[in-house]
Write an enzyme that holds these catalytic residues in place. Sequence first.
Site, PDB file in Angstrom:
ATOM      1  N   ASP A  48       0.849  -1.198   0.000  1.00 40.45           N
ATOM      2  CA  ASP A  48       0.000   0.000   0.000  1.00 40.45           C
ATOM      3  C   ASP A  48       0.881   1.243   0.000  1.00 40.45           C
ATOM      4  O   ASP A  48       1.863   1.327   0.717  1.00 40.45           O
ATOM      5  CB  ASP A  48      -0.956   0.039   1.202  1.00 40.45           C
ATOM      6  CG  ASP A  48      -2.216   0.835   0.877  1.00 40.45           C
ATOM      7  OD1 ASP A  48      -3.283   0.217   0.671  1.00 40.45           O
ATOM      8  OD2 ASP A  48      -2.133   2.082   0.789  1.00 40.45           O
TER       9      ASP A  48
ATOM     10  N   TYR B 258     -12.730   6.872 -14.524  1.00 34.95           N
ATOM     11  CA  TYR B 258     -12.674   5.618 -13.771  1.00 34.95           C
ATOM     12  C   TYR B 258     -13.283   4.479 -14.603  1.00 34.95           C
ATOM     13  O   TYR B 258     -12.728   3.377 -14.669  1.00 34.95           O
ATOM     14  CB  TYR B 258     -13.437   5.821 -12.466  1.00 34.95           C
ATOM     15  CG  TYR B 258     -13.513   4.629 -11.561  1.00 34.95           C
ATOM     16  CD1 TYR B 258     -12.401   4.168 -10.872  1.00 34.95           C
ATOM     17  CD2 TYR B 258     -14.729   3.961 -11.362  1.00 34.95           C
ATOM     18  CE1 TYR B 258     -12.485   3.073 -10.018  1.00 34.95           C
ATOM     19  CE2 TYR B 258     -14.831   2.874 -10.510  1.00 34.95           C
ATOM     20  CZ  TYR B 258     -13.699   2.440  -9.839  1.00 34.95           C
ATOM     21  OH  TYR B 258     -13.788   1.357  -9.005  1.00 34.95           O
TER      22      TYR B 258
ATOM     23  N   ASN C 257      -5.308  -4.588  -7.056  1.00 31.84           N
ATOM     24  CA  ASN C 257      -6.502  -4.010  -6.425  1.00 31.84           C
ATOM     25  C   ASN C 257      -6.378  -2.508  -6.167  1.00 31.84           C
ATOM     26  O   ASN C 257      -7.371  -1.801  -6.073  1.00 31.84           O
ATOM     27  CB  ASN C 257      -6.748  -4.782  -5.116  1.00 31.84           C
ATOM     28  CG  ASN C 257      -7.651  -4.042  -4.143  1.00 31.84           C
ATOM     29  OD1 ASN C 257      -8.866  -4.123  -4.225  1.00 31.84           O
ATOM     30  ND2 ASN C 257      -7.054  -3.289  -3.212  1.00 31.84           N
TER      31      ASN C 257
ATOM     32  N   LYS D 171     -11.414   1.112 -15.794  1.00 32.84           N
ATOM     33  CA  LYS D 171     -11.875  -0.212 -15.353  1.00 32.84           C
ATOM     34  C   LYS D 171     -12.317  -1.073 -16.545  1.00 32.84           C
ATOM     35  O   LYS D 171     -12.191  -2.302 -16.500  1.00 32.84           O
ATOM     36  CB  LYS D 171     -13.007  -0.056 -14.336  1.00 32.84           C
ATOM     37  CG  LYS D 171     -12.550   0.495 -12.981  1.00 32.84           C
ATOM     38  CD  LYS D 171     -11.480  -0.380 -12.345  1.00 32.84           C
ATOM     39  CE  LYS D 171     -11.319  -0.126 -10.856  1.00 32.84           C
ATOM     40  NZ  LYS D 171     -10.195  -0.914 -10.291  1.00 32.84           N
TER      41      LYS D 171
HETATM   42  N1  NAD Z   1     -15.684  -0.259  -3.017  1.00 31.60           N
HETATM   43  C1  NAD Z   1     -16.371  -0.674  -4.074  1.00 31.60           C
HETATM   44  O1  NAD Z   1     -17.596  -0.859  -4.025  1.00 31.60           O
HETATM   45  C2  NAD Z   1     -15.662  -0.947  -5.362  1.00 31.60           C
HETATM   46  C3  NAD Z   1     -16.435  -1.280  -6.491  1.00 31.60           C
HETATM   47  C4  NAD Z   1     -15.805  -1.582  -7.681  1.00 31.60           C
HETATM   48  C5  NAD Z   1     -14.417  -1.581  -7.741  1.00 31.60           C
HETATM   49  N2  NAD Z   1     -13.679  -1.231  -6.641  1.00 31.60           N
HETATM   50  C6  NAD Z   1     -12.231  -1.255  -6.760  1.00 31.60           C
HETATM   51  O2  NAD Z   1     -11.695  -2.048  -5.708  1.00 31.60           O
HETATM   52  C7  NAD Z   1     -10.371  -1.590  -5.390  1.00 31.60           C
HETATM   53  C8  NAD Z   1     -10.259  -1.309  -3.904  1.00 31.60           C
HETATM   54  O3  NAD Z   1     -11.156  -0.257  -3.573  1.00 31.60           O
HETATM   55  P1  NAD Z   1     -11.589   0.104  -2.065  1.00 31.60           P
HETATM   56  O4  NAD Z   1     -13.018   0.442  -2.117  1.00 31.60           O
HETATM   57  O5  NAD Z   1     -11.100  -0.945  -1.145  1.00 31.60           O
HETATM   58  O6  NAD Z   1     -10.761   1.478  -1.877  1.00 31.60           O
HETATM   59  P2  NAD Z   1      -9.885   2.035  -0.635  1.00 31.60           P
HETATM   60  O7  NAD Z   1      -9.639   3.463  -0.920  1.00 31.60           O
HETATM   61  O8  NAD Z   1     -10.522   1.651   0.658  1.00 31.60           O
HETATM   62  O9  NAD Z   1      -8.520   1.196  -0.755  1.00 31.60           O
HETATM   63  C9  NAD Z   1      -7.626   1.379  -1.830  1.00 31.60           C
HETATM   64  C10 NAD Z   1      -6.205   1.300  -1.302  1.00 31.60           C
HETATM   65  O10 NAD Z   1      -5.308   1.427  -2.422  1.00 31.60           O
HETATM   66  C11 NAD Z   1      -4.196   2.196  -2.020  1.00 31.60           C
HETATM   67  N3  NAD Z   1      -3.555   2.797  -3.188  1.00 31.60           N
HETATM   68  C12 NAD Z   1      -4.037   3.791  -3.970  1.00 31.60           C
HETATM   69  N4  NAD Z   1      -3.157   4.104  -4.933  1.00 31.60           N
HETATM   70  C13 NAD Z   1      -2.078   3.282  -4.771  1.00 31.60           C
HETATM   71  C14 NAD Z   1      -0.850   3.096  -5.475  1.00 31.60           C
HETATM   72  N5  NAD Z   1      -0.519   3.873  -6.526  1.00 31.60           N
HETATM   73  N6  NAD Z   1      -0.005   2.124  -5.059  1.00 31.60           N
HETATM   74  C15 NAD Z   1      -0.312   1.346  -3.994  1.00 31.60           C
HETATM   75  N7  NAD Z   1      -1.446   1.496  -3.268  1.00 31.60           N
HETATM   76  C16 NAD Z   1      -2.323   2.442  -3.668  1.00 31.60           C
HETATM   77  C17 NAD Z   1      -4.777   3.238  -1.068  1.00 31.60           C
HETATM   78  O11 NAD Z   1      -3.778   3.775  -0.205  1.00 31.60           O
HETATM   79  C18 NAD Z   1      -5.857   2.427  -0.323  1.00 31.60           C
HETATM   80  O12 NAD Z   1      -5.365   1.897   0.895  1.00 31.60           O
HETATM   81  C19 NAD Z   1     -10.121  -0.369  -6.284  1.00 31.60           C
HETATM   82  O13 NAD Z   1      -9.444  -0.759  -7.453  1.00 31.60           O
HETATM   83  C20 NAD Z   1     -11.536   0.085  -6.610  1.00 31.60           C
HETATM   84  O14 NAD Z   1     -11.571   0.862  -7.788  1.00 31.60           O
HETATM   85  C21 NAD Z   1     -14.265  -0.918  -5.470  1.00 31.60           C
END
Ligand code: NAD
Length: 293
Positions: free
Chosen positions: A38, A171, A100, A175
């Site tokens: 992270d 986004y 992720n 995706k």
């Molecule tokens: N939450 C949802 O409902 C949802 C739906 C569809 C897709 N997603 C995807 O799931 C994934 C996780 O999302 P989430 O909701 O847990 O978000 P979140 O913000 O809770 O967690 C994402 C993590 O990624 C880290 N991060 C960001 N950029 C980074 C980089 N360049 N290098 C390393 N780490 C990095 C952040 O510090 C954070 O801890 C993402 O790709 C998001 O687009 C989430």
Amino acid sequence: MSSLLEGRTAIVTGAGRGIGRAHALELARHGAAVVVNDFGVSLSGEGTGESPAEAVVAEIEAAGGRAVVNGADVADFEQAAAMVEQAITTYGGLDILVNNAGFVRDRMLVNTAEEEWDAVIRVHLKGHFAPLRHAGAYWRAESKEGRQRAARVINTSSGAGLQGSVGQTTYSAAKGGIAAMTLVAAQEMGRYGVTVNAIAPVARTRMTEGAFDTSAMALPEDNSPIVAWLASAEAGDVTGRVIEIDGGRVTVELGWRHGPALDLGRRWEAAEVGPALRELLAAGPAPEPVYGA
Ligand SMILES: NC(=O)c1ccc[n+]([C@@H]2O[C@H](COP(=O)([O-])OP(=O)(O)OC[C@H]3O[C@@H](n4cnc5c(N)ncnc54)[C@H](O)[C@@H]3O)[C@@H](O)[C@H]2O)c1
């Protein structure tokens, strides 16, 4: 602790929070050694000086698992290479890559600033490509040396990238690109023992809490058992697929397919197009609604 992933090594990117954290805990619970990556950024990708991966590693170790912190920016080509190298030198190899990490800067298309476009495309698309590129080269080399691994990649797409989402042009583009990257990578890497699939998760995290009513939304950990299975040696016959997960509901996404067609056997006249194209459009299923439309 189950033994589904015993003896296997995983990288989970963006695993300090939200869905990635849940994946890291689940993979460790099934016996994998986990590189918990992270970069510690805010929801919109700005530096915070935090290292949330440390707490996740501590949690895994407290439960009797094995894990190590990695602080790479996954969209930095060199840092992504070093992350793959860290897994190999720490645990003697790499078997599983869960891409992720990511952040959002939601805007209507006409309000999107150039740097917002660049940042969101970079973190998702290059942030998937760079680790996959380096891990893939390692798996190819292993295969050529006669040490083919049952390697597994799980990418993270989104309903926004598959059905589209109003207010999330950049986004959604990123995706959707990840879904297409998954199809190609699966075909290219199959010969090295690598499967490549993607999930479209749903979860109440800081990413969704600001944007939607999340009171009845699925939890991050609802997504992770599917990732754990896709990461296992058992899942070798599943590749190039996109799976949506919403709580207890798992849906196979069917993606773009060739639909109704008409071949004149010669170049079309513009005047012929309207009636014929309308007929073809009517003959196929209506597109699914774009989220937020
Ligand atoms: N939450 C949802 O409902 C949802 C739906 C569809 C897709 N997603 C995807 O799931 C994934 C996780 O999302 P989430 O909701 O847990 O978000 P979140 O913000 O809770 O967690 C994402 C993590 O990624 C880290 N991060 C960001 N950029 C980074 C980089 N360049 N290098 C390393 N780490 C990095 C952040 O510090 C954070 O801890 C993402 O790709 C998001 O687009 C989430």
